[in-house]
Design a protein around this motif. Structure first.
Motif, PDB file in Angstrom:
ATOM      1  N   GLU A 398       1.139  -1.480   0.026  1.00  0.00           N
ATOM      2  CA  GLU A 398       0.055  -0.022   0.110  1.00  0.00           C
ATOM      3  C   GLU A 398       0.510   1.321   0.326  1.00  0.00           C
ATOM      4  N   ARG A 400       3.902   1.795  -1.128  1.00  0.00           N
ATOM      5  CA  ARG A 400       4.815   1.394  -2.891  1.00  0.00           C
ATOM      6  C   ARG A 400       3.016   2.396  -3.822  1.00  0.00           C
ATOM      7  N   ARG A 401       2.026   2.292  -3.354  1.00  0.00           N
ATOM      8  CA  ARG A 401       1.584   2.142  -4.332  1.00  0.00           C
ATOM      9  C   ARG A 401       0.555   3.623  -4.069  1.00  0.00           C
ATOM     10  N   GLN A 402       1.265   4.200  -2.673  1.00  0.00           N
ATOM     11  CA  GLN A 402       0.525   5.651  -3.284  1.00  0.00           C
ATOM     12  C   GLN A 402       1.188   6.597  -3.435  1.00  0.00           C
ATOM     13  N   GLN A 405       1.449   6.615  -6.564  1.00  0.00           N
ATOM     14  CA  GLN A 405       0.284   7.686  -7.533  1.00  0.00           C
ATOM     15  C   GLN A 405       0.692   9.150  -6.820  1.00  0.00           C
TER      16      GLN A 405
END
Length: 420
Positions: A398, A400-402, A405
């Motif tokens: 999560e 990494r995703r943030q 993004q």
């Protein structure tokens, strides 16, 4: 003067009686000496040739044995400038190195680690780890390894049955290597790993289960963390069980082990924000008594995760809480966020605690000093806690995703022209 009487005739009774007495006396004397029958012949033999006393026969002196077993009987070529030995029957080198290399004291004292399996040995060689000894069961296995990095190592071919008897794997691959303990500063990690990394560091706190730590390292490599820090109290990352669970993660991401909390900040980037991952849903803790798995410290309610949880009046403190955290209210209160909310900023660090001992006071103080947050993974009521490896994977991916993004959003803003 009268002449002496003549001797009695030989056949007279007197002569026969004297001879009998003399014969009996001699036999008694010979019996006392242990000569037995035929003693006269033995006495005469001793007079003619005295007995010669010989020293006891001496056994031939044994040749000094090598501490690692008998030398190999054959040497064969495995490639240009690469030779290997064929171990003789009874060669004990493999048994010795496997036995001692599985001991943590040996690894710490001699700086050597044991790697088993074709993939793990190949990953180590490609990352720049220095091999000392390599035991294999078939010469074809050497062709699947970078042979240029094997020069200087002792290559020994042994029977597959011998490797199988000392292997920890269910299906041994026929390769066991002894390497110098890798130095993260001297390793060459894969270019694809470095290109896909994000500014995020994982800190492992009191993770003592080998399988959990290996899975955590694998998740950190998969999420693209820059490095992993292990504090004192964690299991040795070079233990065979950790290596098997890591599936090569040890040679894809730098690992710095055996750190105390005073030295952790020097291994973090400047202006880093440290967040701690909580194993339990604070809503479940608010309705129950504090427990001892990293969950009894201040958290939040299920309705408002940002509000700190207050302990019940008269409730006993958590069993694992240090005096520093219970005496005088020294444990810092952190702002709580659910893991799917926006919580990360670059650079970031995430602390994951062990299931038994939870988060250390040092982790909470470090997070408070950097403006970090407590991250919570909501769960169904009645579930005690998440596995450390599972919680780490959820939070790291999560994060990494943030970060990715946020990078995309910044790129879009830079591409939009500013109106005059």
């Amino acid at each position: 003067m009268a002449p002496p009487p003549p001797p009695p005739p030989p056949d007279s009774p007197r002569c026969r009686h004297g001879a009998a007495l003399t014969g009996r006396r001699r036999r008694r004397e010979m019996a006392a000496l242990g000569l037995g029958l035929g003693g006269r012949r033995w006495v005469r033999a001793l007079r003619r040739s005295p007995v010669r006393v010989l020293p006891p026969p001496q056994e031939p002196a044994e040749e000094p044995r090598s501490p690692v077993g008998p030398p190999a009987v054959e040497r064969s070529s495995a490639g240009p400038g690469l030779w290997y030995e064929k171990a003789a029957p009874g060669d004990g080198r493999l048994r010795k190195v496997v036995t001692v290399a599985k001991s943590r004291s040996f690894r710490d004292r001699h700086g050597k680690v044991l790697l088993e399996g074709l993939r793990l040995v190949r990953d180590a060689l490609e990352a720049g780890a220095v091999p000392r000894s390599l035991f294999f069961s078939a010469a074809g296995l050497l062709r699947e390894l970078p042979q240029a990095r094997l020069k200087g190592a002792s290559l020994v071919k042994v029977k597959f049955e011998e490797i199988k008897s000392w292997s920890d794997l269910v299906t041994p691959q026929g390769v066991i290597g002894i390497f110098s303990k890798p130095d993260p500063a001297k390793m060459s990690y894969p270019a694809a790993q470095l290109a896909s990394s994000v500014p995020m560091v994982l800190i492992c706190d009191n993770i003592r289960d080998p399988g959990n730590l290996g899975t955590v390292l694998r998740s950190a490599a998969g999420a693209g963390c820059e490095k992993v820090l292990l504090t004192k109290g964690c299991v040795d990352p070079w233990e065979p069980k950790v290596l098997r669970a890591g599936m090569g993660a040890h040679f894809r991401i730098p690992i710095v082990a055996n750190l105390d909390w005073e030295s952790v900040p020097s291994n973090l980037p400047a202006a880093v924000q440290v967040c701690v991952a909580d194993h339990k849903d604070p809503g479940a803790r608010a309705e129950a008594e504090p427990v001892s798995q990293g969950a009894g410290r201040p958290g939040s309610t299920s309705g408002n995760p940002k509000a700190p949880v207050k302990s019940k009046p008269g409730a006993a403190p958590p069993e694992h809480e240090d005096r520093e955290g219970t005496a005088g209210g020294c444990t810092p209160e952190l702002t709580t966020r659910y893991y799917y909310e926006s919580w990360i900023q670059a650079p970031a660090a995430v602390v994951v605690g062990g299931e038994t001992h939870g988060l250390s006071p040092g982790a909470l103080h470090l997070a408070a000093s950097t403006g970090g947050k407590r991250l919570v993974i909501p769960m169904v009521p009645g579930v005690d806690s998440l596995n450390s490896a599972v919680a780490a994977a959820i939070v790291l991916f999560e994060g990494r995703r943030q970060l990715l993004q946020r990078n995309k959003q910044e790129d879009k803003r830079q591409k939009v022209p500013v109106g005059g």
